[in-house]
Design a protein around this motif. Sequence first.
Motif, PDB file in Angstrom:
ATOM      1  N   ARG A  21      22.803  16.266  52.402  1.00  0.00           N
ATOM      2  CA  ARG A  21      22.951  17.868  52.054  1.00  0.00           C
ATOM      3  C   ARG A  21      24.123  18.415  52.653  1.00  0.00           C
ATOM      4  NH1 ARG A  21      18.730  20.734  50.196  1.00  0.00           N
ATOM      5  NH2 ARG A  21      16.836  19.514  49.586  1.00  0.00           N
ATOM      6  N   VAL A  71      22.137  24.810  40.989  1.00  0.00           N
ATOM      7  CA  VAL A  71      20.935  24.198  41.529  1.00  0.00           C
ATOM      8  C   VAL A  71      20.080  24.983  42.398  1.00  0.00           C
ATOM      9  CG1 VAL A  71      20.140  22.577  43.565  1.00  0.00           C
ATOM     10  CG2 VAL A  71      22.064  22.005  41.811  1.00  0.00           C
ATOM     11  N   ARG A 110      19.875  25.197  53.554  1.00  0.00           N
ATOM     12  CA  ARG A 110      19.414  24.344  52.622  1.00  0.00           C
ATOM     13  C   ARG A 110      20.818  23.283  52.351  1.00  0.00           C
ATOM     14  NH1 ARG A 110      16.724  26.899  47.395  1.00  0.00           N
ATOM     15  NH2 ARG A 110      16.360  24.652  46.795  1.00  0.00           N
ATOM     16  N   TYR A 111      21.909  23.935  52.251  1.00  0.00           N
ATOM     17  CA  TYR A 111      23.118  22.990  52.122  1.00  0.00           C
ATOM     18  C   TYR A 111      24.302  23.472  53.064  1.00  0.00           C
ATOM     19  CZ  TYR A 111      21.116  21.472  47.910  1.00  0.00           C
ATOM     20  OH  TYR A 111      20.341  20.678  46.973  1.00  0.00           O
ATOM     21  N   GLU A 170      19.440  18.714  40.946  1.00  0.00           N
ATOM     22  CA  GLU A 170      20.190  18.447  42.181  1.00  0.00           C
ATOM     23  C   GLU A 170      21.227  17.139  42.029  1.00  0.00           C
ATOM     24  OE1 GLU A 170      19.377  18.228  47.083  1.00  0.00           O
ATOM     25  OE2 GLU A 170      17.789  17.937  45.803  1.00  0.00           O
ATOM     26  N   LEU A 207      24.801  17.914  41.824  1.00  0.00           N
ATOM     27  CA  LEU A 207      25.792  18.033  43.200  1.00  0.00           C
ATOM     28  C   LEU A 207      26.462  16.643  43.230  1.00  0.00           C
ATOM     29  CD1 LEU A 207      23.378  19.884  45.395  1.00  0.00           C
ATOM     30  CD2 LEU A 207      25.175  20.867  43.906  1.00  0.00           C
TER      31      LEU A 207
END
Length: 471
Positions: free
Chosen positions: A284, A320, A158-159, A327, A330
């Motif tokens: 991301r 998150v 996801r990141y 989000e 971030l």
Amino acid sequence: MRTDVLVVGAGPTGLALAVDLVRRGVDAVVVERAEGLFPGSRGKGIQSRTMEVFDDLGVLDAIRAAGGAYPVGMIWQNGERVGEHRMFDQAEGTEEVGASPYGAEPWMVPQWRTQEILFARLRELGGRVEFGREVVGLDQDEEGVTVRFTAGAPVRARYVVAADGGRSTIRRALGIGMTGETVDPNPILVADVRITGLDRENWHVFPPSGEGAGFMAICPLAGTEDFQLVAQFPEGEHLDVSLEAIRKTVTARSHLAPEDVTEVRWASDFRPRAALADAFRADRVFLAGDAAHVHSPAGGQGLNTSVQDAYNLGWKLGAVLRRGAPESLLATYEEERRPIAAQMLGISTGVHRGEIRRGEATRQLGLGYRDSSLTAETRPTPGPVHAGDRAPDGTVDGVRLFDTFRGPHWTLLTVATATPLPPLPIPTVRLLSYEAYGTGVFLIRPDGYVGWAGATAEGLVEYAEAMGALR
């Protein structure tokens, strides 16, 4: 393979971040292109603020046991001791309320040992590092990032966090540039060596003694039998890092004989430079540590600034991914950390050039986020601690604040006020008085900074909810 966060690079930055994420219940995997952890001593000084971070991450006892205090510098000339040299300015106010419990001078631990300790902590928490995984490219979309390697299956995350050093493959793949300068055109040799004929109670300094010969310093590495050798060479000279060449350097610049250098355990040739990434984030993917900022080692700021990048980003990713925070949280990573990195780069360069002394400026205790969009100071007249500042330690009425703050949670603290508080699912401490804080209600972030401060609790719940602190 799928994961929440893929951390690229198993240096201090990547390992500290992974420890912080895993203890928050985030599925995180570290990949490292080398077959093992970095073997050198390069970043050996751990500043007071980083010791506080290591306390929270659960590695402080191991760090203390592995290292030691810095020795006094001893200047040599023609084989004679000619005087002592203090490497660090004496600190004032180290006993005052709110001072760091870990002293004013850095604690010496060779970088390889710091990494071993963080790696052991990560494994203890159930995390893992995959070695021999070299990144060759990545692709992003709205849902995540796919990272490709020279060997093995790609990873879907996801990141992604690039903690893969100053020559970051991830940063280059993203097309993010670095703006900087050469701090010193003279190449520098850094080596971990075994030496006889020198005591381990001093940091031995050999000033330039001949035409074209730069300085040399030999520092005993705490907790080991090694010394770190640092030697400067003329601009344009090619450095030979072999045992024979290092023996020649030591012999030419000191009273030691070639055979006194018995072993070279690690050696590196580098050119001191200072550089800052033009951005710390691309969708991301985040940059942290040397991938985001490269320092001269003279100021002892590179490893410390890098670990604190990880500490800042870790709780935000956790909020998150696990606490329902928006989000947009971030976006504050770059907002908060890039100005700090720029400031510390200036200090590192100043120390290298002899313009700044190692001391108050290098301890990193005074850094904070007063101007951050996450900071809410609602008191008409703030006291000694302002929202955005580091939350000081102290023991009051048998309660040690750092013991209360330790862990991945937020902490609610009131000082010298009986104002009513809403029932919140977070640890709460009420102090009758503590002069380090003054008066007020303080919501302490998971990274040990005051996020919100007020004279009453008005507005507290709304702030905490937006941060994911109540889930």
